[in-house]
Design a protein around this motif. Sequence first.
Motif, PDB file in Angstrom:
ATOM      1  N   GLY A  49      -7.496   8.766  -6.140  1.00  0.00           N
ATOM      2  CA  GLY A  49      -8.816   8.736  -7.067  1.00  0.00           C
ATOM      3  C   GLY A  49      -7.820   8.088  -8.078  1.00  0.00           C
ATOM      4  O   GLY A  49      -9.345   7.037  -8.572  1.00  0.00           O
ATOM      5  N   ARG A  50      -6.902   7.896  -8.468  1.00  0.00           N
ATOM      6  CA  ARG A  50      -6.850   7.227  -9.778  1.00  0.00           C
ATOM      7  C   ARG A  50      -6.125   6.339  -9.637  1.00  0.00           C
ATOM      8  O   ARG A  50      -5.041   6.275 -10.694  1.00  0.00           O
ATOM      9  CB  ARG A  50      -6.272   8.270 -10.504  1.00  0.00           C
ATOM     10  CG  ARG A  50      -7.530   9.612 -10.859  1.00  0.00           C
ATOM     11  CD  ARG A  50      -6.802  10.530 -11.957  1.00  0.00           C
ATOM     12  NE  ARG A  50      -6.946  12.045 -11.510  1.00  0.00           N
ATOM     13  CZ  ARG A  50      -7.039  13.394 -10.617  1.00  0.00           C
ATOM     14  NH1 ARG A  50      -5.804  13.448 -10.452  1.00  0.00           N
ATOM     15  NH2 ARG A  50      -7.493  14.504 -11.264  1.00  0.00           N
ATOM     16  N   GLY A  51      -5.758   6.051  -8.661  1.00  0.00           N
ATOM     17  CA  GLY A  51      -4.858   4.322  -8.675  1.00  0.00           C
ATOM     18  C   GLY A  51      -4.729   3.734  -7.317  1.00  0.00           C
ATOM     19  O   GLY A  51      -6.067   3.974  -6.103  1.00  0.00           O
ATOM     20  N   LYS A  52      -4.264   2.525  -6.706  1.00  0.00           N
ATOM     21  CA  LYS A  52      -3.890   1.879  -6.020  1.00  0.00           C
ATOM     22  C   LYS A  52      -3.198   2.157  -5.233  1.00  0.00           C
ATOM     23  O   LYS A  52      -1.661   1.996  -5.442  1.00  0.00           O
ATOM     24  CB  LYS A  52      -4.521   0.118  -7.010  1.00  0.00           C
ATOM     25  CG  LYS A  52      -4.439  -0.526  -5.309  1.00  0.00           C
ATOM     26  CD  LYS A  52      -4.074  -2.421  -6.214  1.00  0.00           C
ATOM     27  CE  LYS A  52      -5.023  -3.002  -5.152  1.00  0.00           C
ATOM     28  NZ  LYS A  52      -4.522  -4.589  -5.831  1.00  0.00           N
ATOM     29  N   CYS A  53      -3.371   1.746  -4.275  1.00  0.00           N
ATOM     30  CA  CYS A  53      -1.244   2.227  -2.500  1.00  0.00           C
ATOM     31  C   CYS A  53      -1.608   0.235  -2.206  1.00  0.00           C
ATOM     32  O   CYS A  53      -2.665   0.060  -2.301  1.00  0.00           O
ATOM     33  CB  CYS A  53      -2.624   3.400  -2.014  1.00  0.00           C
ATOM     34  SG  CYS A  53      -1.518   3.668  -0.600  1.00  0.00           S
ATOM     35  N   GLU A  54      -0.126   0.318  -1.845  1.00  0.00           N
ATOM     36  CA  GLU A  54       0.046  -0.737  -1.547  1.00  0.00           C
ATOM     37  C   GLU A  54       1.580  -0.018  -1.122  1.00  0.00           C
ATOM     38  O   GLU A  54       1.827   0.179  -1.267  1.00  0.00           O
ATOM     39  CB  GLU A  54      -0.205  -1.668  -2.557  1.00  0.00           C
ATOM     40  CG  GLU A  54      -0.738  -2.661  -2.606  1.00  0.00           C
ATOM     41  CD  GLU A  54      -0.162  -3.916  -3.780  1.00  0.00           C
ATOM     42  OE1 GLU A  54      -1.496  -4.403  -4.346  1.00  0.00           O
ATOM     43  OE2 GLU A  54       0.576  -4.094  -4.348  1.00  0.00           O
ATOM     44  N   CYS A  55       1.604  -0.574   0.475  1.00  0.00           N
ATOM     45  CA  CYS A  55       2.504   0.166   1.169  1.00  0.00           C
ATOM     46  C   CYS A  55       3.326   1.155   0.936  1.00  0.00           C
ATOM     47  O   CYS A  55       4.640   1.149   0.330  1.00  0.00           O
ATOM     48  CB  CYS A  55       3.948  -1.331   1.021  1.00  0.00           C
ATOM     49  SG  CYS A  55       4.363  -1.340   2.272  1.00  0.00           S
ATOM     50  N   CYS A  98      -0.820   4.001 -10.513  1.00  0.00           N
ATOM     51  CA  CYS A  98      -1.711   4.912 -11.403  1.00  0.00           C
ATOM     52  C   CYS A  98      -2.665   4.250 -12.489  1.00  0.00           C
ATOM     53  O   CYS A  98      -1.405   3.331 -12.607  1.00  0.00           O
ATOM     54  CB  CYS A  98      -1.008   6.048 -11.603  1.00  0.00           C
ATOM     55  SG  CYS A  98      -0.375   7.018 -10.572  1.00  0.00           S
ATOM     56  N   TYR A  99      -3.977   4.322 -13.040  1.00  0.00           N
ATOM     57  CA  TYR A  99      -4.513   4.059 -14.084  1.00  0.00           C
ATOM     58  C   TYR A  99      -4.685   4.592 -14.709  1.00  0.00           C
ATOM     59  O   TYR A  99      -5.041   5.678 -14.092  1.00  0.00           O
ATOM     60  CB  TYR A  99      -6.042   2.806 -12.642  1.00  0.00           C
ATOM     61  CG  TYR A  99      -5.013   1.400 -12.652  1.00  0.00           C
ATOM     62  CD1 TYR A  99      -4.137   0.894 -11.694  1.00  0.00           C
ATOM     63  CD2 TYR A  99      -5.131   0.372 -13.386  1.00  0.00           C
ATOM     64  CE1 TYR A  99      -4.168  -0.338 -11.829  1.00  0.00           C
ATOM     65  CE2 TYR A  99      -4.672  -1.014 -13.866  1.00  0.00           C
ATOM     66  CZ  TYR A  99      -4.350  -1.384 -12.245  1.00  0.00           C
ATOM     67  OH  TYR A  99      -3.065  -2.366 -12.104  1.00  0.00           O
ATOM     68  N   PRO A 100      -4.954   4.242 -16.086  1.00  0.00           N
ATOM     69  CA  PRO A 100      -5.144   2.621 -16.491  1.00  0.00           C
ATOM     70  C   PRO A 100      -3.317   2.454 -16.441  1.00  0.00           C
ATOM     71  O   PRO A 100      -2.766   3.064 -17.004  1.00  0.00           O
ATOM     72  CB  PRO A 100      -5.524   2.929 -17.797  1.00  0.00           C
ATOM     73  CG  PRO A 100      -6.792   3.747 -18.035  1.00  0.00           C
ATOM     74  CD  PRO A 100      -6.113   4.799 -16.759  1.00  0.00           C
TER      75      PRO A 100
END
Length: 494
Positions: free
Chosen positions: A337-343, A348-350
């Motif tokens: 719940g703290r980042g974006k998933c790609e492939c 992680c964000y920020p």
Amino acid sequence: MCPAAFSNFLLLVSSLLFAGLSAVPQSFSPSLRSGTGAACRLTRAESERRCRAPRQPPGGALCHGRGRCDCGVCICHVSEPGVYFGPLCECHDWVCETYDGSICAGHGKCDCGKCKCQEGWFGNACQYPTHCDLTKKKSNQMCKNSQDVICSNAGTCHCGRCKCDNPDGNGLVYGKFCECDDRECIDDETEEICGGHGKCYCGNCYCGAGWHGDKCELQCDISPWESKRRCTSPDGKICSNRGTCVCGECSCHDVDPTGDWGDIHGDTCECDERDCRAVYDRYSDDFCSGHGQCNCGRCDCKVGWYGRKCEHPRSCPLSAEESIRKCQGSSALPCSGRGKCECGKCTCYPPGDRRVYGKTCECDDRRCESLDGVVCGGHGTCSCGRCVCERGWFGTLCQHPRKCNMTEEQSKSLCESADGILCSGKGSCHCGKCICSAEEWYISGELCDCDDRDCDKHDGLICTGNGICNCGNCECWDGWNGNACEIWLGTEYP
């Protein structure tokens, strides 16, 4: 029977008959008609006056609109559920005021259309307690609408419940948060509600067949049947149950006037852009992950991208399910719940913040910081979001010394709340500081007087994992905003 006894009997009967007739109300007097089926001896104006509520102007509804007037007497309707009763059909136990879905708020009984409140409660719907045990902060929080405005600026807050402003006593401003204002339905020319051709609900007119307009002031030039045919959506519903049919055209409900999620649209309101919430990416602060466009609630992806949110590049050898599974790890959410998933990989964000890290962004060292920015109270080091305390210190933020240099009386005096209760009865006192109960994880605060369950959730996480709960309110990390810290305000993902 002797003549004297018979004479006394007639005298007794005549006395009782006279007393009984004198007790009958004027409007029920049998002398109003000269006989069965005979004409009424009252003028029409006098008959209607007797059937109209006191202080009601001429032309107003007779018998409260719940019966017919027959020679000054109300004959109440009984065809609807329940029974109307009373000299002017003013009583109907089914029409008592409700609060939050309960008749008389569950704190009273309905009597002739009015609530009779139990001891300790008052108000038209028995919704107000005579004694309030809420703090002002908690009370105001309960009175806020979805825009965080107390009583919609149309009332005052009383013990967590809104009292709407109705100085004229007409009750046109109402609702749990005073969000409804039926004054908007009054026609400026006729001064009637919805022009007399519709009903008002929460400030909006719902017009009868053949009428339309904001105040139901306009008539249609087509038949109701043709109007219904034109408004029927492919699934057989009128305006897809998301709008009202106005002379053959659908007027779609404006569910979000701010436009944050788009409007309901389409010839028959078949497109519901509220469905775009499911394809909104909170990390890129965009719909369809920034790689597509939301069309009628679904993502139309750009070339080279696919997936429900257009989150997967077509060059990726993994399927969408495999990618998400790799990003989840042991967490219930992709990238914790703290980042974006790609492939199958997490960003992680920020961006660039080294305090959030790990293969699935499972480590968040910001949780080791107190609100003033001190890491582990200055008495420990942070490891994957948990404090490892130095010798002689303990606590989630290493804030408690194991040895205390004050007396027990001094310690307790610092742990007592204003009502004299030690740590609000929800924790133990150690060296002048409260250690809140570990069994009740949601209890926090210097005196264990805060309930972190009051913090808003998003994606199943308190403060969305992008902030810390401080006494019922989310304190967001830099770059995040929203009641639940769910909105990323930074730039696009690199």
